[in-house]
Design a protein around this motif. Structure first.
Motif, PDB file in Angstrom:
ATOM      1  N   LYS A 133       0.808  -1.208   0.000  1.00  0.00           N
ATOM      2  CA  LYS A 133       0.000   0.000   0.000  1.00  0.00           C
ATOM      3  C   LYS A 133       0.847   1.268   0.000  1.00  0.00           C
ATOM      4  CE  LYS A 133      -3.908   2.208   2.322  1.00  0.00           C
ATOM      5  NZ  LYS A 133      -4.890   2.123   3.431  1.00  0.00           N
ATOM      6  N   ASP A 134       1.995   1.241   0.680  1.00  0.00           N
ATOM      7  CA  ASP A 134       2.834   2.438   0.728  1.00  0.00           C
ATOM      8  C   ASP A 134       3.643   2.638  -0.549  1.00  0.00           C
ATOM      9  OD1 ASP A 134       4.481   0.280   1.100  1.00  0.00           O
ATOM     10  OD2 ASP A 134       5.597   1.129   2.783  1.00  0.00           O
ATOM     11  N   GLN A 135       3.566   1.664  -1.468  1.00  0.00           N
ATOM     12  CA  GLN A 135       4.286   1.767  -2.738  1.00  0.00           C
ATOM     13  C   GLN A 135       3.352   2.061  -3.908  1.00  0.00           C
ATOM     14  OE1 GLN A 135       5.929  -2.161  -2.733  1.00  0.00           O
ATOM     15  NE2 GLN A 135       7.728  -1.590  -1.542  1.00  0.00           N
ATOM     16  N   GLU A 148      -3.138   2.349  -5.722  1.00  0.00           N
ATOM     17  CA  GLU A 148      -4.265   1.497  -6.076  1.00  0.00           C
ATOM     18  C   GLU A 148      -3.757   0.201  -6.683  1.00  0.00           C
ATOM     19  OE1 GLU A 148      -6.663   3.716  -8.773  1.00  0.00           O
ATOM     20  OE2 GLU A 148      -5.004   4.248 -10.070  1.00  0.00           O
ATOM     21  N   LEU A 149      -4.617  -0.811  -6.658  1.00  0.00           N
ATOM     22  CA  LEU A 149      -4.270  -2.166  -7.071  1.00  0.00           C
ATOM     23  C   LEU A 149      -3.077  -2.694  -6.270  1.00  0.00           C
ATOM     24  CD1 LEU A 149      -4.767  -2.176 -10.955  1.00  0.00           C
ATOM     25  CD2 LEU A 149      -6.382  -2.845  -9.162  1.00  0.00           C
ATOM     26  N   TYR A 150      -2.970  -2.254  -5.019  1.00  0.00           N
ATOM     27  CA  TYR A 150      -1.891  -2.736  -4.156  1.00  0.00           C
ATOM     28  C   TYR A 150      -2.314  -4.028  -3.465  1.00  0.00           C
ATOM     29  CZ  TYR A 150      -4.805  -0.280  -0.717  1.00  0.00           C
ATOM     30  OH  TYR A 150      -5.859   0.162   0.044  1.00  0.00           O
ATOM     31  N   LYS A 151      -1.338  -4.794  -3.050  1.00  0.00           N
ATOM     32  CA  LYS A 151      -1.593  -6.051  -2.360  1.00  0.00           C
ATOM     33  C   LYS A 151      -2.410  -5.790  -1.095  1.00  0.00           C
ATOM     34  CE  LYS A 151       0.799  -9.971  -0.282  1.00  0.00           C
ATOM     35  NZ  LYS A 151       2.116 -10.595  -0.016  1.00  0.00           N
ATOM     36  N   GLY A 152      -3.503  -6.509  -0.960  1.00  0.00           N
ATOM     37  CA  GLY A 152      -4.374  -6.349   0.196  1.00  0.00           C
ATOM     38  C   GLY A 152      -5.537  -5.411  -0.035  1.00  0.00           C
ATOM     39  N   GLU A 153      -5.555  -4.696  -1.160  1.00  0.00           N
ATOM     40  CA  GLU A 153      -6.665  -3.787  -1.425  1.00  0.00           C
ATOM     41  C   GLU A 153      -7.955  -4.594  -1.592  1.00  0.00           C
ATOM     42  OE1 GLU A 153      -8.106  -0.246  -4.512  1.00  0.00           O
ATOM     43  OE2 GLU A 153      -6.274  -1.374  -4.923  1.00  0.00           O
ATOM     44  N   GLU A 154      -9.014  -4.142  -0.953  1.00  0.00           N
ATOM     45  CA  GLU A 154     -10.312  -4.797  -1.049  1.00  0.00           C
ATOM     46  C   GLU A 154     -11.170  -4.076  -2.076  1.00  0.00           C
ATOM     47  OE1 GLU A 154     -12.139  -5.291   2.740  1.00  0.00           O
ATOM     48  OE2 GLU A 154     -10.370  -6.244   3.640  1.00  0.00           O
ATOM     49  N   ILE A 211      -7.691 -11.904  -6.384  1.00  0.00           N
ATOM     50  CA  ILE A 211      -7.412 -11.246  -7.660  1.00  0.00           C
ATOM     51  C   ILE A 211      -5.908 -11.052  -7.813  1.00  0.00           C
ATOM     52  CG2 ILE A 211      -7.837  -9.203  -9.088  1.00  0.00           C
ATOM     53  CD1 ILE A 211     -10.340  -8.706  -7.318  1.00  0.00           C
ATOM     54  N   ALA A 212      -5.388 -11.409  -8.970  1.00  0.00           N
ATOM     55  CA  ALA A 212      -3.993 -11.136  -9.322  1.00  0.00           C
ATOM     56  C   ALA A 212      -3.993 -10.270 -10.566  1.00  0.00           C
ATOM     57  CB  ALA A 212      -3.221 -12.432  -9.589  1.00  0.00           C
ATOM     58  N   VAL A 213      -3.216  -9.194 -10.551  1.00  0.00           N
ATOM     59  CA  VAL A 213      -3.190  -8.287 -11.699  1.00  0.00           C
ATOM     60  C   VAL A 213      -1.753  -7.913 -12.055  1.00  0.00           C
ATOM     61  CG1 VAL A 213      -5.448  -7.284 -11.182  1.00  0.00           C
ATOM     62  CG2 VAL A 213      -3.406  -6.209 -10.255  1.00  0.00           C
ATOM     63  N   ASP A 214      -1.552  -7.663 -13.320  1.00  0.00           N
ATOM     64  CA  ASP A 214      -0.342  -7.022 -13.818  1.00  0.00           C
ATOM     65  C   ASP A 214      -0.787  -6.152 -14.993  1.00  0.00           C
ATOM     66  OD1 ASP A 214       2.154  -6.154 -14.479  1.00  0.00           O
ATOM     67  OD2 ASP A 214       3.082  -8.133 -14.496  1.00  0.00           O
TER      68      ASP A 214
END
Length: 321
Positions: free
Chosen positions: A67-69, A72-78, A88-91
């Motif tokens: 989240k600090d990096q 949005e679309l950060y690990k753990g975002e609901e 969900i996995a995104v790139d």
């Protein structure tokens, strides 16, 4: 059964492709412009906006960082408001350097699986991978030498070792691997990036790629595992930290870097969906193109519900700002 537009329904993949198409369209404006950060940022914004229009509720397991990096679309975002139903996995841009340089194989990717079934790699950024076709599943021991793996794979595929082609990322860390593959007599398809494409090709019979080997990104590994689980292919991964800080973080998290994870551990449910849309033309599909008053997209869709894979060509009108 869930409605067709719900993520637990087999036809949801047709809605999911709009997410990767939105990211690919946004990245299109940055192809060949030498600025991978802005191109990736545009794709992230577009993908997040498109996800917000879908009736899904879940958690980003593989994303743009912590989240600090990433805003949005950060690990753990609901996402969504209904309860945790999907992982969900995104790139948004797999191959940012390719996109910025106008080279091949850049794509936008997403995978969705039932909640709690997608492997969480923690702080591990790199993973050693092996991918092959469905007929090889469970028949190759990851503790074997490279030459032994290729000998057995050749027997399984009814080929000579000399006729095998192995996809490997062109990185200094792979010098010994390349020497071993060449020493065994096999060919190498060497690319500077794009191991999602390489893994998928290895899992698709008749693609011209017989295996993927070597170390690449862990996020790309989980995305590949989801797609290959749906295809019924072989994929194994071992956490392989490369950076000093990454090694310390992985050790602190107590993660095992000797263990090879099978495809069913990386993607624990068969009910997984994978979409990838070409940004630049590559091995799997064409990139985005502007054709008169329309944008043309090609999207690979793989459904674990049916085991089907489709490449859909779609045209959307150009909307001028």
């Amino acid at each position: 059964m869930a409605p067709e537009n719900e993520p637990t329904h087999r036809d949801f993949i047709y809605s999911l492709r709009t997410v990767t198409e939105a990211a690919a369209r946004a990245a299109f404006d940055w192809i060949g412009r030498g600025d991978k950060e802005k191109g990736d940022g545009a794709a992230v914004d577009a993908m997040r906006a498109a996800l917000g229009t879908l009736p899904l509720s879940g958690v980003i397991v593989i994303g743009e960082g912590e989240k600090d990096q990433a805003p949005e679309l950060y690990k753990g975002e609901e996402l969504g408001g209904g309860g945790d139903r999907v992982d969900i996995a995104v790139d948004p841009v797999e191959g940012t350097s390719y996109m910025a340089k106008g080279l091949t194989n850049a794509m936008a990717t997403i995978a969705v699986a039932p909640r709690g079934t997608m492997f969480d790699p923690g702080p591990a950024f790199y993973m050693e991978k092996f991918a092959a076709a469905p007929v090889a599943k469970g028949l190759i021991d990851m503790s074997w030498s490279v030459s032994r793996k290729l000998e057995v794979l050749a027997e399984i595929l009814d080929k000579r070792v000399e006729d095998l082609t192995v996809y490997v990322l062109e990185k200094p860390r792979h010098r010994e691997l390349l020497a071993a593959i060449h020493g065994a007599g096999a060919r190498v398809a060497l690319y500077p990036a794009g191991d999602v494409a390489g893994a998928l090709m290895a899992a698709i019979p008749g693609s011209g790629i017989d295996a993927l080997m070597g170390t690449g990104g862990t996020p790309e590994g989980v995305l590949s595992a989801c797609a290959i689980r749906a295809l019924g292919g072989e994929f194994c991964g071992r956490l392989d930290p490369q950076l000093t800080t990454e090694k310390a973080s992985v050790a602190e998290a107590g993660l095992d870097i000797e263990r090879w994870y099978g495809v069913e551990e990386l993607a624990a449910s068969q009910d997984v969906m994978f979409c990838a849309t070409g940004i630049t033309t590559g091995l799997l599909f064409d990139g985005v193109a502007r054709c008169g008053g329309h944008y043309r997209f090609q999207t690979l869709m793989i459904s674990g519900f049916t085991g089907e894979r489709q490449v859909l060509t779609n045209y959307l009108p150009v909307v001028e700002n």
